[in-house]
Design an enzyme around this catalytic site. Sequence first.
Site, PDB file in Angstrom:
ATOM      1  N   SER A 108       0.840  -1.381  -0.069  1.00 45.74           N
ATOM      2  CA  SER A 108      -0.107   0.002  -0.069  1.00 45.74           C
ATOM      3  C   SER A 108       0.870   1.296  -0.054  1.00 45.74           C
ATOM      4  CB  SER A 108      -0.917  -0.117   1.451  1.00 45.74           C
ATOM      5  OG  SER A 108      -1.789  -1.051   1.255  1.00 45.74           O
TER       6      SER A 108
ATOM      7  N   HIS B 136      -0.963  -2.722  -7.007  1.00 45.82           N
ATOM      8  CA  HIS B 136      -1.839  -2.349  -5.831  1.00 45.82           C
ATOM      9  C   HIS B 136      -3.269  -2.679  -6.128  1.00 45.82           C
ATOM     10  CE1 HIS B 136      -3.333   0.674  -2.879  1.00 45.82           C
ATOM     11  NE2 HIS B 136      -3.049  -0.314  -2.324  1.00 45.82           N
TER      12      HIS B 136
ATOM     13  N   GLU C 298      -3.769  -0.244  -9.262  1.00 42.41           N
ATOM     14  CA  GLU C 298      -2.769   0.794  -9.345  1.00 42.41           C
ATOM     15  C   GLU C 298      -1.364   0.279  -9.704  1.00 42.41           C
ATOM     16  OE1 GLU C 298      -2.333   3.021  -5.451  1.00 42.41           O
ATOM     17  OE2 GLU C 298      -2.081   4.778  -6.397  1.00 42.41           O
TER      18      GLU C 298
ATOM     19  N   ASN D 264      -3.420   5.811  -1.571  1.00 37.61           N
ATOM     20  CA  ASN D 264      -3.048   5.848  -0.149  1.00 37.61           C
ATOM     21  C   ASN D 264      -2.667   7.290   0.382  1.00 37.61           C
ATOM     22  OD1 ASN D 264      -4.263   3.377   1.255  1.00 37.61           O
ATOM     23  ND2 ASN D 264      -2.718   2.379   0.011  1.00 37.61           N
TER      24      ASN D 264
END
Length: 283
Positions: A119, A140, A152, A190
């Site tokens: 993350s 991700h 991602e 994130n």
Amino acid sequence: MELRTVGVLGTGQMGAGIAQVAAEAGLSVLMADINIEIAEKGKAGIAGRLAKAVEKGKIDAARREQVLALLRPVASVAAFEDADIAIEAATENIDLKLRLFKGMDDACPDRAILASNTSSISITLMAAATKRPHRTIGMHFMNPVPVMKLVEIIRGLQTDDETCAAVKALAERLGKTWVSAKDAPGFVVNRILTPMLNEAFYVLMEGLGTPEDIDNGVRLGLNHPMGPLALADLIGLDTILAICEVLHEQLGEDKYRPCPLLRKYVEAGWLGRKTGRGVYKYS
Ligand code: NAD
């Protein structure tokens, strides 16, 4: 480069989700964790979810069996000797991931791509721990993986174009939409989400509202599908704390300081849904 066999290292909520969508796309999947019992538990969770899908009439029993037959729990990463790509989805901890990347690098054939579902942790750093930095990349996925559309994709400084193209094609084969993000702490998603979740813990700690007030306020007032505290319980408070720590340490700004209440919950083992208690209690 077509990828046919996927090794997934770490079969918790994210690893099991990644294994499931890969098998649903017809890929052979090797599932490894600390030991085979945990990897088998990961597969059992998928079997349970697919049984519910059969009950609801979303898939038939033959489809369930077809998907389960493609999932093979293994005792260790050593079984990744035929993998075309290994995707690491273990606990969010830099030292652990560096160790796991060395292990995947030793076990996988030279042609294999090494990906991380991290993350927040530097892909460039993990790539540098391997003998194939050009074939190392971030992939991700979002939680729950079978439901959420996004992947991602994060290039490390060393990642080559062929690797990037291969994982974009894989994401599409898994039915996902990808976005590219630069290799900076928390990437794009994130960097935005985690400070909001952390702030929700400050709001709770300062007594500005009950958990229900905070979650309903954000859900109904900002049109989010879930409130931030319920989402934090879904993600795992240990994971959120780990991401906050990476953002705080590496970006060096006070605005990323992890909320002390979040840290206390993690110290208590109240990690969210996965332990039966987080901000809320689950039975
Ligand atoms: P989890 O706690 O559900 O699972 C982590 C798994 O890693 C466990 O099964 C654990 O046994 C395994 N593990 C720990 N040490 C290991 C080792 N030495 N060897 C092999 N396996 C080991 O956590 P999760 O939510 O699945 O998160 C996994 C990764 O995915 C983290 O990097 C996290 O940041 C990332 N991620 C999480 C979410 C989320 O919403 N939870 C979303 C996107 C990405």
